[in-house]
Design a protein around this motif. Structure first.
Motif, mmCIF file in Angstrom:
data_model
loop_
_atom_site.group_PDB
_atom_site.id
_atom_site.type_symbol
_atom_site.label_atom_id
_atom_site.label_comp_id
_atom_site.label_asym_id
_atom_site.label_seq_id
_atom_site.Cartn_x
_atom_site.Cartn_y
_atom_site.Cartn_z
ATOM 1 N N LYS A 83 0.837 -1.202 0.000
ATOM 2 C CA LYS A 83 0.000 0.000 0.000
ATOM 3 C C LYS A 83 0.876 1.258 0.000
ATOM 4 N N THR A 84 1.930 1.244 0.828
ATOM 5 C CA THR A 84 2.858 2.380 0.857
ATOM 6 C C THR A 84 3.578 2.523 -0.481
ATOM 7 N N ARG A 90 2.200 6.332 -7.143
ATOM 8 C CA ARG A 90 1.172 7.230 -7.678
ATOM 9 C C ARG A 90 1.592 8.681 -7.607
ATOM 10 N N HIS A 91 2.341 9.031 -6.569
ATOM 11 C CA HIS A 91 2.741 10.423 -6.363
ATOM 12 C C HIS A 91 4.139 10.728 -6.899
ATOM 13 N N GLY A 92 4.666 9.810 -7.705
ATOM 14 C CA GLY A 92 5.951 10.053 -8.364
ATOM 15 C C GLY A 92 7.131 10.120 -7.425
ATOM 16 N N ARG A 93 7.044 9.442 -6.288
ATOM 17 C CA ARG A 93 8.122 9.515 -5.292
ATOM 18 C C ARG A 93 8.971 8.252 -5.244
#
Length: 337
Positions: A83-84, A90-93
């Protein structure tokens, strides 16, 4: 060490997933013509670079294959870790998640360099890490903003006791650890603590740098959870004693632990992330808290080593590593507290 397909075996379920990905790429002529390159330094999972030659050039297509280590259920919830990972993706990190299968996953291969042990002592890179870690701690993750470290310590202690013989428990003083956990929790827990979403395993192998842009990426979120940010920084400082790419990767050298000025510089940059100058009192308070949380780091990774010695067959002397962490705890406790 690199091996062509067939020489270094990966499980059939993993091979099917990576070949399935390769069939979607027009520049890969044969999805079965893959090369498997084991990557050193991983101690919880086995990690491989999978690559294929591409038509008309010397370049290759690459993905990263992560095979989950034995007994990881003792340490973390894999569903939470996925999940992490998906949130970061998804947030490009972080790297994109390309495929999952029961005992592993396939990730985007980041074209960046993994840091070395020496990089952590580089002034410029350390400053980048301080800023990146502050950004990580400020992530708006879902879930209760509550401290996990004390429950993790107790759960890992229970697992270690269950796996160890009576003689082993006595030899490494496991019967004394429960009292130490409670004492530390009483001493360190307080309303003034800053809680953030912590990586909890910020060793050099979990940080990548793009050389041209100097962009850092923090990877591998197995142990990530909300915790005091002082703990996460303390754990990072403790990791400066390690070099997992030597002939004796389990041996720690605490002469490499950063001195006061080095720690202070890191904290000042961390606290100045928003652009405001760090308050000197806040800097000193955080530094003092960090030093205390190094004790927590020693205990938790000592327990990790004990458990891993029983459940993981990766070539690493987990028990000797654990003994060093426990020894550091007992030798530093009185001075630190």
């Amino acid at each position: 060490m690199a091996s062509v397909a067939g020489e270094w075996q990966i499980p059939m379920e993993a091979r099917k997933e990576v070949q399935k990905l390769a069939t979607e790429w027009d520049d890969v002529a044969d999805s079965r013509a893959l090369e498997v390159v084991p990557l050193k330094g991983a101690m919880t999972n086995e990690v491989f670079q999978i690559r294929w030659p591409v038509a008309g050039g010397e370049k290759s297509r690459k993905v990263l294959l992560r095979m989950y280590g034995e007994g990881v259920g003792h340490f973390f919830d894999r569903a939470n870790e996925i999940k992490t990972f998906e949130f970061m993706s998804r947030h490009g990190r972080g790297p994109r998640l390309l495929a999952c299968f029961p005992n592993g996953r396939v990730e985007e291969f980041i074209h960046a360099r993994t840091l070395s042990a020496a990089d952590l002592r580089d002034v410029e890179i350390s400053a980048l890490i301080a800023s990146k870690l502050r950004e990580f701690h400020d992530l708006n993750m879902t879930g209760p903003n509550t401290v996990h470290i004390w429950d993790r310590l107790r759960n890992w202690l229970i697992a270690a006791r269950r796996l160890c013989s009576y003689e082993e428990i006595k030899a490494i003083n496991l019967d004394l650890i429960e009292k130490e956990i409670s004492s530390l929790e009483n001493d360190l827990s307080g309303k003034e603590e800053r809680i953030g979403f912590c990586h909890n395993d910020l060793q050099y192998g979990n940080i990548m740098i793009e050389e041209e842009t100097k962009m850092l990426t923090i990877i591998d979120y197995e142990y990530a959870s909300f915790n005091p940010i002082a703990y996460d920084i303390a754990n990072h400082f403790c990791e400066m004693a390690a070099d997992y790419h030597t002939e004796t990767p389990h041996i720690l050298d605490y002469n490499k632990y950063p001195d006061h000025e080095e720690r202070k510089r890191f904290v000042q940059i961390y606290l100045s992330f928003s652009g405001d100058k760090a308050d000197p009192v806040e800097v000193e308070n955080l530094l003092a808290s960090i030093e205390k949380y190094t004790l927590v780091s020693h205990l938790i990774w000592g327990l990790w080593g004990v458990i891993s010695d029983h459940v993981n067959d990766i070539d690493f002397d987990y028990l000797e590593y654990a003994k060093q962490r426990f020894c550091q705890y007992w030798s530093r406790k009185a001075k630190t507290l």
